[in-house]
Write a protein that holds these residues in place. Structure first.
Motif, PDB file in Angstrom:
ATOM      1  N   LYS A  12       8.287   7.785  -1.020  1.00 38.32           N
ATOM      2  CA  LYS A  12       8.331   9.260  -0.970  1.00 38.32           C
ATOM      3  C   LYS A  12       9.054   9.732   0.308  1.00 38.32           C
ATOM      4  O   LYS A  12       9.835  10.691   0.267  1.00 38.32           O
ATOM      5  N   GLN A  25       0.842  -1.193   0.000  1.00 40.89           N
ATOM      6  CA  GLN A  25       0.000   0.000   0.000  1.00 40.89           C
ATOM      7  C   GLN A  25       0.881   1.248   0.000  1.00 40.89           C
ATOM      8  O   GLN A  25       1.798   1.366   0.808  1.00 40.89           O
ATOM      9  N   GLY A  26       0.601   2.130  -0.963  1.00 41.94           N
ATOM     10  CA  GLY A  26       1.358   3.383  -1.069  1.00 41.94           C
ATOM     11  C   GLY A  26       0.407   4.543  -1.271  1.00 41.94           C
ATOM     12  O   GLY A  26      -0.821   4.380  -1.177  1.00 41.94           O
ATOM     13  N   LEU A  27       0.971   5.715  -1.612  1.00 42.55           N
ATOM     14  CA  LEU A  27       0.135   6.917  -1.712  1.00 42.55           C
ATOM     15  C   LEU A  27      -0.915   6.827  -2.813  1.00 42.55           C
ATOM     16  O   LEU A  27      -1.924   7.528  -2.770  1.00 42.55           O
ATOM     17  N   ASP A  28      -0.702   5.946  -3.825  1.00 40.56           N
ATOM     18  CA  ASP A  28      -1.698   5.821  -4.897  1.00 40.56           C
ATOM     19  C   ASP A  28      -2.721   4.715  -4.645  1.00 40.56           C
ATOM     20  O   ASP A  28      -3.609   4.483  -5.461  1.00 40.56           O
ATOM     21  N   THR A  29      -2.587   4.004  -3.534  1.00 36.91           N
ATOM     22  CA  THR A  29      -3.508   2.883  -3.250  1.00 36.91           C
ATOM     23  C   THR A  29      -4.859   3.429  -2.792  1.00 36.91           C
ATOM     24  O   THR A  29      -4.913   4.288  -1.904  1.00 36.91           O
ATOM     25  N   PRO A  30      -5.972   2.933  -3.371  1.00 41.85           N
ATOM     26  CA  PRO A  30      -7.295   3.394  -2.899  1.00 41.85           C
ATOM     27  C   PRO A  30      -7.573   2.897  -1.474  1.00 41.85           C
ATOM     28  O   PRO A  30      -7.205   1.787  -1.121  1.00 41.85           O
ATOM     29  N   ASP A  62       1.566  14.703   1.849  1.00 50.23           N
ATOM     30  CA  ASP A  62       1.214  13.464   2.554  1.00 50.23           C
ATOM     31  C   ASP A  62       2.306  12.428   2.312  1.00 50.23           C
ATOM     32  O   ASP A  62       2.920  12.409   1.242  1.00 50.23           O
ATOM     33  N   TYR A  63       2.529  11.583   3.283  1.00 48.38           N
ATOM     34  CA  TYR A  63       3.613  10.589   3.206  1.00 48.38           C
ATOM     35  C   TYR A  63       3.159   9.262   3.798  1.00 48.38           C
ATOM     36  O   TYR A  63       2.385   9.247   4.766  1.00 48.38           O
ATOM     37  N   ASP A  98       4.662   1.120   1.348  1.00 51.45           N
ATOM     38  CA  ASP A  98       5.671   1.548   0.379  1.00 51.45           C
ATOM     39  C   ASP A  98       6.106   2.979   0.745  1.00 51.45           C
ATOM     40  O   ASP A  98       5.444   3.952   0.373  1.00 51.45           O
TER      41      ASP A  98
END
Ligand code: NAP
Ligand code: F7E
Length: 340
Positions: A300, A146-151, A249-250, A297
């Motif tokens: 960033k 799971q990262g910043l683009d994960t829904p 956001d991080y 993840d």
């Protein structure tokens, strides 16, 4: 001298963050913590900060207020006029949030909005930077990593409330230009972790079993997997976010995942014990909807902040076991002393 206000200062992260800020010299910090009234004092994690050198002692202050009470938050903001606000206060137990969904939503969700409003008022006359303690629980059932683009797909009242607070933080940044950051932190633990979270329950239980103070450990779902790091590392990332030129956001995580069963194996084996001889199952420790696998993840955070987790999984378990073994030995000694 910078002035920081921390909600949740008596909790695990609040205590490490206060310690970290007080240790800085360029710039030096005056640290103010929000505490709520309770019938008996609950300051074990921060007591030592009052006993440090006189200089640090003079820069550390506590104030009564509550995230459920908007007037206390705006009075405090007006009185202190902080440069940085770290919102760590929460009913932070996921299982408990199923028993107290409204209270959890009020403190975690609306509490953040109350604080953001107080920050927005002050930000009209001075720059106030805001950090929101968001959680990997917001990803819930989204497949790993799971990262910043994960829904997001939250799976508990706690996670839904954190998601609300996360979006309010993002919206205050976009709508009012607030310097507001949401740190989506994966599980982080330490010897100061609350006793009912799984890692601490295991290390305390294993140490007490070793010392003959407890016979068994009753647990829930051992197959859940978490990305566990050390809280002391994670509070540095919070501070780093507020030192950037731009807010953002991080995701903060180790990038490794382990099951509860693996945690048990490693913890008990440090004490030359086999967890299978001691662990029993009780459904009361399971959740109506579980989060199966969390694996973050943190790319960033690595690239923009230059942050990385320094304590790895075996060292974290060892640190917690050593601490709790010492506690169990003291408990045993005190019991023996009472019987004499
Ligand atoms: P914690 O040990 O449970 O500490 C929570 C803190 O919030 C305590 O100081 C508590 O005060 C305070 N609090 C509770 N209700 C409050 C209220 N109504 N008003 C003001 N303060 C209140 O939590 P933590 O592990 O340090 O976590 C810090 C923050 O990060 C929390 O927001 C948590 O949800 C979030 N988070 C934690 C993790 C993690 O793995 N630790 C991961 C992601 C996000 P009392 O001492 O009076 O109870
Ligand atoms: O559970 C399983 C349980 O309560 C971890 C909070 O800091 O991290 C924390 O939330 C896993 C779950 O933490 C027991 O079902 C098995 O799958 O230690 P926990 P959590 O729910 O991951 C997130 C990131 C936060 O934001 C939260 O504030 O362990 N499990 N047996 C058990 N869990 C507990 N507590 N007790 C057991 O006996």
């Amino acid at each position: 001298m910078k002035r920081a206000l921390i909600t949740g200062i008596s909790g695990q992260d609040g205590s490490y963050l206060a310690e970290f800020l007080l240790s800085l010299s360029q710039p030096a910090y005056e640290v103010h913590g929000l505490v709520r009234r309770s019938s008996s004092l609950n300051r074990q994690r921060i007591d030592h900060l009052f006993k440090r050198d006189q200089d640090a002692h003079d820069r550390f202050h506590l104030h009564y207020a509550d995230l459920a009470d908007a007037s206390s938050l705006s009075s405090l903001m007006e009185q202190l006029r902080p440069d940085e606000v770290y919102n760590l206060g929460a009913q932070s137990h996921v299982r408990v949030s199923f028993d107290q969904p409204l209270y959890t939503s009020d403190v975690v969700g609306l509490g953040t909005l109350r604080l953001l409003e107080a920050v927005r008022q002050l930000n009209r006359t001075q720059l106030v930077k805001f950090y929101q303690a968001s959680s990997s629980e917001m990803f819930g059932s989204a497949p790993p990593p799971q990262g910043l683009d994960t829904p997001f797909h939250p799976r508990s009242p706690y996670a839904c409330a954190k998601l609300y607070a996360h979006w309010q933080t993002v919206n205050y940044r976009e709508a009012y230009g607030l310097f507001a950051c949401s740190g989506i932190l994966f599980n982080h633990e330490s010897p100061r972790r609350g006793e009912s979270f799984v890692t601490r329950k295991v290390t305390l239980g294993a140490a007490r079993i070793k010392e003959g103070l407890q016979r068994k450990l009753v647990m829930g779902n051992l197959d859940a997997k978490r990305d566990w790091g050390f809280a002391g590392d994670y509070v540095r990332a919070m501070w780093m976010m507020l030192q950037q030129d731009e807010p953002g956001d991080y995701v903060v995580a180790t990038g490794e995942t382990h099951s509860v069963r693996e945690f048990l194996e490693v913890a008990f084996s440090y004490l030359d014990l086999d967890y299978r001889d001691y662990v029993e199952f009780d459904p009361k420790y399971t959740r109506p909807s579980e989060v199966d696998v969390l694996l973050g993840d943190p790319i960033k955070a690595r690239e923009v902040l230059g942050w990385r987790a320094e304590v790895d999984f075996p060292s974290l378990v060892q640190m917690m076991i050593e601490h709790d073994l010492e506690l169990a030995r003291r408990e045993k000694y005190a019991l023996g002393y009472q019987m004499v």
